[in-house]
Design a protein around this motif. Structure first.
Motif, PDB file in Angstrom:
ATOM      1  N   MET A  79       0.845  -1.162   0.000  1.00 20.34           N
ATOM      2  CA  MET A  79       0.000   0.000   0.000  1.00 20.34           C
ATOM      3  C   MET A  79       0.899   1.237   0.000  1.00 20.34           C
ATOM      4  O   MET A  79       1.891   1.287   0.713  1.00 20.34           O
ATOM      5  CB  MET A  79      -0.885  -0.002   1.252  1.00 20.34           C
ATOM      6  CG  MET A  79      -2.261   0.540   1.001  1.00 20.34           C
ATOM      7  SD  MET A  79      -3.202   0.730   2.527  1.00 20.34           S
ATOM      8  CE  MET A  79      -4.193  -0.733   2.511  1.00 20.34           C
ATOM      9  N   LYS A  80       0.511   2.232  -0.752  1.00 21.35           N
ATOM     10  CA  LYS A  80       1.299   3.457  -0.810  1.00 21.35           C
ATOM     11  C   LYS A  80       1.004   4.336   0.406  1.00 21.35           C
ATOM     12  O   LYS A  80      -0.047   4.212   1.047  1.00 21.35           O
ATOM     13  CB  LYS A  80       0.987   4.216  -2.091  1.00 21.35           C
ATOM     14  CG  LYS A  80       1.427   3.481  -3.332  1.00 21.35           C
ATOM     15  CD  LYS A  80       1.188   4.319  -4.551  1.00 21.35           C
ATOM     16  CE  LYS A  80       1.634   3.541  -5.780  1.00 21.35           C
ATOM     17  NZ  LYS A  80       1.489   4.332  -6.989  1.00 21.35           N
ATOM     18  N   THR A  81       1.930   5.233   0.680  1.00 29.58           N
ATOM     19  CA  THR A  81       1.803   6.109   1.830  1.00 29.58           C
ATOM     20  C   THR A  81       0.571   7.004   1.716  1.00 29.58           C
ATOM     21  O   THR A  81      -0.148   7.216   2.701  1.00 29.58           O
ATOM     22  CB  THR A  81       3.072   6.977   1.970  1.00 29.58           C
ATOM     23  OG1 THR A  81       4.206   6.113   2.074  1.00 29.58           O
ATOM     24  CG2 THR A  81       3.006   7.857   3.190  1.00 29.58           C
ATOM     25  N   THR A  96      -2.226   6.388   0.229  1.00 29.13           N
ATOM     26  CA  THR A  96      -3.421   5.574   0.455  1.00 29.13           C
ATOM     27  C   THR A  96      -3.607   5.301   1.953  1.00 29.13           C
ATOM     28  O   THR A  96      -4.724   5.390   2.482  1.00 29.13           O
ATOM     29  CB  THR A  96      -3.315   4.243  -0.308  1.00 29.13           C
ATOM     30  OG1 THR A  96      -3.049   4.525  -1.672  1.00 29.13           O
ATOM     31  CG2 THR A  96      -4.578   3.434  -0.177  1.00 29.13           C
ATOM     32  N   LYS A  97      -2.517   5.009   2.659  1.00 25.49           N
ATOM     33  CA  LYS A  97      -2.581   4.759   4.095  1.00 25.49           C
ATOM     34  C   LYS A  97      -3.027   6.021   4.840  1.00 25.49           C
ATOM     35  O   LYS A  97      -3.865   5.947   5.756  1.00 25.49           O
ATOM     36  CB  LYS A  97      -1.218   4.318   4.626  1.00 25.49           C
ATOM     37  CG  LYS A  97      -0.797   2.938   4.213  1.00 25.49           C
ATOM     38  CD  LYS A  97       0.562   2.624   4.808  1.00 25.49           C
ATOM     39  CE  LYS A  97       1.080   1.287   4.344  1.00 25.49           C
ATOM     40  NZ  LYS A  97       2.399   0.992   4.914  1.00 25.49           N
ATOM     41  N   LEU A  98      -2.466   7.154   4.434  1.00 26.20           N
ATOM     42  CA  LEU A  98      -2.814   8.404   5.096  1.00 26.20           C
ATOM     43  C   LEU A  98      -4.275   8.775   4.847  1.00 26.20           C
ATOM     44  O   LEU A  98      -4.988   9.197   5.757  1.00 26.20           O
ATOM     45  CB  LEU A  98      -1.893   9.531   4.603  1.00 26.20           C
ATOM     46  CG  LEU A  98      -2.021  10.876   5.298  1.00 26.20           C
ATOM     47  CD1 LEU A  98      -1.779  10.747   6.790  1.00 26.20           C
ATOM     48  CD2 LEU A  98      -1.050  11.864   4.691  1.00 26.20           C
ATOM     49  N   ALA A 114      -6.737   6.657   4.191  1.00 31.23           N
ATOM     50  CA  ALA A 114      -7.567   5.711   4.938  1.00 31.23           C
ATOM     51  C   ALA A 114      -7.604   6.079   6.427  1.00 31.23           C
ATOM     52  O   ALA A 114      -8.662   6.022   7.069  1.00 31.23           O
ATOM     53  CB  ALA A 114      -7.048   4.294   4.755  1.00 31.23           C
ATOM     54  N   PHE A 115      -6.457   6.491   6.952  1.00 29.37           N
ATOM     55  CA  PHE A 115      -6.398   6.884   8.356  1.00 29.37           C
ATOM     56  C   PHE A 115      -7.270   8.109   8.607  1.00 29.37           C
ATOM     57  O   PHE A 115      -8.040   8.156   9.581  1.00 29.37           O
ATOM     58  CB  PHE A 115      -4.948   7.166   8.767  1.00 29.37           C
ATOM     59  CG  PHE A 115      -4.827   7.718  10.157  1.00 29.37           C
ATOM     60  CD1 PHE A 115      -4.985   6.904  11.269  1.00 29.37           C
ATOM     61  CD2 PHE A 115      -4.553   9.065  10.352  1.00 29.37           C
ATOM     62  CE1 PHE A 115      -4.880   7.417  12.553  1.00 29.37           C
ATOM     63  CE2 PHE A 115      -4.445   9.583  11.626  1.00 29.37           C
ATOM     64  CZ  PHE A 115      -4.607   8.762  12.730  1.00 29.37           C
TER      65      PHE A 115
END
Length: 65
Positions: A1-3, A5-7, A9-10
């Motif tokens: 997962m790319k950064t 995308t993670k950010l 989602a968070f």
């Protein structure tokens, strides 16, 4: 997962949690105090307690050193 995308989602999860908390707060309304305190009740007033100077044991000045 790319950064990114993670950010994203968070941040969406965080917004969902705060949104849910806000919704619950709106449904339940403000809290009520457990005990009502009335300071203007003359029946329960204590004149010795109302005067902060009565019985005060604080010295006027600190120790001389």
């Amino acid at each position: 997962m790319k950064t990114a995308t993670k950010l994203t989602a968070f941040l969406l999860g965080l917004a969902a949690v705060f949104g849910a908390a806000y919704g619950v707060g709106q449904v339940t309304g403000p809290g009520t105090p457990a005990v009502e305190i009335h300071h203007d009740d003359p029946e329960h007033s204590n004149p010795e307690h109302d005067d902060p100077g009565a019985g005060s044991s604080l010295p006027g000045h600190g120790p001389d050193r």
